[in-house]
Design a protein around this motif. Structure first.
Motif, mmCIF file in Angstrom:
data_model
loop_
_atom_site.group_PDB
_atom_site.id
_atom_site.type_symbol
_atom_site.label_atom_id
_atom_site.label_comp_id
_atom_site.label_asym_id
_atom_site.label_seq_id
_atom_site.Cartn_x
_atom_site.Cartn_y
_atom_site.Cartn_z
ATOM 1 N N LEU A 177 0.807 -1.215 0.000
ATOM 2 C CA LEU A 177 0.000 0.000 0.000
ATOM 3 C C LEU A 177 0.842 1.268 0.000
ATOM 4 O O LEU A 177 0.331 2.346 -0.325
ATOM 5 C CB LEU A 177 -0.931 0.006 1.218
ATOM 6 N N ARG A 181 -0.342 4.593 -2.104
ATOM 7 C CA ARG A 181 -0.751 5.844 -1.440
ATOM 8 C C ARG A 181 0.086 7.022 -1.935
ATOM 9 O O ARG A 181 -0.442 8.115 -2.168
ATOM 10 C CB ARG A 181 -0.626 5.677 0.076
ATOM 11 N N ALA A 185 -1.207 10.370 -3.931
ATOM 12 C CA ALA A 185 -0.981 11.714 -3.397
ATOM 13 C C ALA A 185 -0.255 12.603 -4.403
ATOM 14 O O ALA A 185 -0.516 13.811 -4.466
ATOM 15 C CB ALA A 185 -0.180 11.623 -2.102
ATOM 16 N N LEU A 207 -7.231 1.550 -3.060
ATOM 17 C CA LEU A 207 -6.728 2.698 -2.295
ATOM 18 C C LEU A 207 -6.194 3.774 -3.233
ATOM 19 O O LEU A 207 -6.469 4.969 -3.053
ATOM 20 C CB LEU A 207 -5.628 2.224 -1.339
ATOM 21 N N TYR A 208 -5.439 3.373 -4.236
ATOM 22 C CA TYR A 208 -4.870 4.324 -5.191
ATOM 23 C C TYR A 208 -5.965 5.118 -5.886
ATOM 24 O O TYR A 208 -5.895 6.362 -5.973
ATOM 25 C CB TYR A 208 -4.018 3.565 -6.208
ATOM 26 N N GLU A 211 -7.848 7.588 -3.368
ATOM 27 C CA GLU A 211 -7.107 8.722 -2.838
ATOM 28 C C GLU A 211 -6.427 9.560 -3.919
ATOM 29 O O GLU A 211 -5.760 10.552 -3.604
ATOM 30 C CB GLU A 211 -6.059 8.224 -1.831
#
Length: 340
Positions: A177, A181, A185, A207-208, A211
């Protein structure tokens, strides 16, 4: 999942430049170039090379040199690193190397970055000397690379020459992860190493995407997934050819790395159940079989991940049969594309 489209999912290729048993490094490099030219003729989007050090049977340690070799021997396909292991290098050196490549082959160079050392502890110390890597170093080094590849600012004292202003596209690679992440970002494209570590694939790309923040490089999330591929005219032949990959994986798990071995009849059947389970876990994203099996396997991966691009890894001992596998993969991919 993405809506059906009349455009086929792009295919790419990741090459570790395997040295085959009974062969030489020079022959492995020649095979890599022939494979890249074949992939280009088939319309593959990109051809990446992975940095590994001090590993028997892998000739891709000087990754930037190989990127130049492949780019110089092809015409249109994008060529890049999948990836450069950034902890092994100063960002300025990477910027200068890939900036030079970008000037030689404009619009065709990718810079994929990994956070792992890509080798054992002894070799890592030989590469880094006394440097101790900390968790915050990788994000800092990525940001420094982005700055060095951007146009130089007035008064900027440290300038990558070549490199400044080339804006070589940066990709983040990972199998956990952390890089997912960071890629989100920074608004960077993300490639998940499911060709050897598929366990966290779905969690990482979810998750990618969740976010992701748009950036100057990328307006929307873009995901590549690694896919071990062994394709042949029949399931039986594919399973036989895949024994070379099974033998390689077992060697990795045992710490007994060797050159790529020829296929072996009934190899899997002769292993302990625990060894078979470990190989299956390592190759959880693999697609192995004849045309129908390959088509269903690619469809399954796309349905589960909605990947924007599939990056194939194909360790078939006979180089001609590896090229045939790419032909079969393209046919299977095209059969999945809805007709307009």
């Amino acid at each position: 999942m993405n809506a059906p489209t009349s455009q086929p999912t792009p295919l790419s290729f990741l090459d570790l430049v395997a040295v085959r048993e009974g062969s030489t490094v020079a022959e492995a490099l020649a095979i890599a170039l022939r494979t890249a030219r074949h992939a280009e003729a088939l319309g593959f989007a990109r051809y990446w090379l992975a940095e590994h050090h001090n590993m028997a049977g892998i000739a891709s340690s000087a990754t930037a040199v190989l990127v130049g070799h492949i780019a110089g021997g092809t015409q249109t396909i994008r060529v890049g690193s999948g990836g450069v292991m950034l902890p092994n290098h100063a960002p300025l050196v990477v910027a200068e190397a890939f900036g030079t490549l970008a000037e030689l082959y404009p619009g065709r160079i990718d810079l994929g970055l990994g956070r792992a050392p890509g080798t054992d502890g002894l070799t890592m110390r030989a590469l880094r000397r006394d440097r101790i890597e900390r968790e915050e170093d990788f994000p800092r080094d990525v940001a420094e690379l982005q700055h060095l590849l951007a146009p130089a600012e007035p008064g900027q004292q440290l300038i990558a020459m070549p490199g400044a202003g080339t804006r070589v596209p940066i990709w983040l690679l990972g199998s956990s992860l952390f890089s997912a992440r960071l890629a989100a970002a920074q608004g960077l494209p993300y490639a998940f190493a499911s060709h050897f570590a598929p366990r966290m694939l779905l969690q990482a790309i979810e998750l990618y995407r969740r976010e992701f923040r748009p950036s100057a490089q990328l307006a929307a999330p873009y995901v590549i997934i690694g896919v071990p591929l062994i394709a042949a005219p029949s399931d039986e032949e594919a399973e036989f050819l895949a024994s070379s990959t099974f033998r390689r994986v077992l060697g990795i798990l045992r710490g007994d790395r060797r050159r790529l071995q020829p296929p072996e009849e009934n190899f899997i059947a002769g292993l302990h159940p625990e060894e078979r389970a470990a190989i299956a876990d390592f190759l959880g994203a693999a697609v192995i079989g004849g045309p129908d099996t390959v088509r269903h396997g690619l469809a399954r991966l796309l349905a589960a991940t909605a990947a924007d691009e599939l990056m194939l890894v194909c360790d078939i001992f006979d180089p001609a049969l590896r090229l045939r596998a790419l032909d079969l993969a393209v046919a299977a991919r095209d059969a999945l594309t809805p007709r307009p």
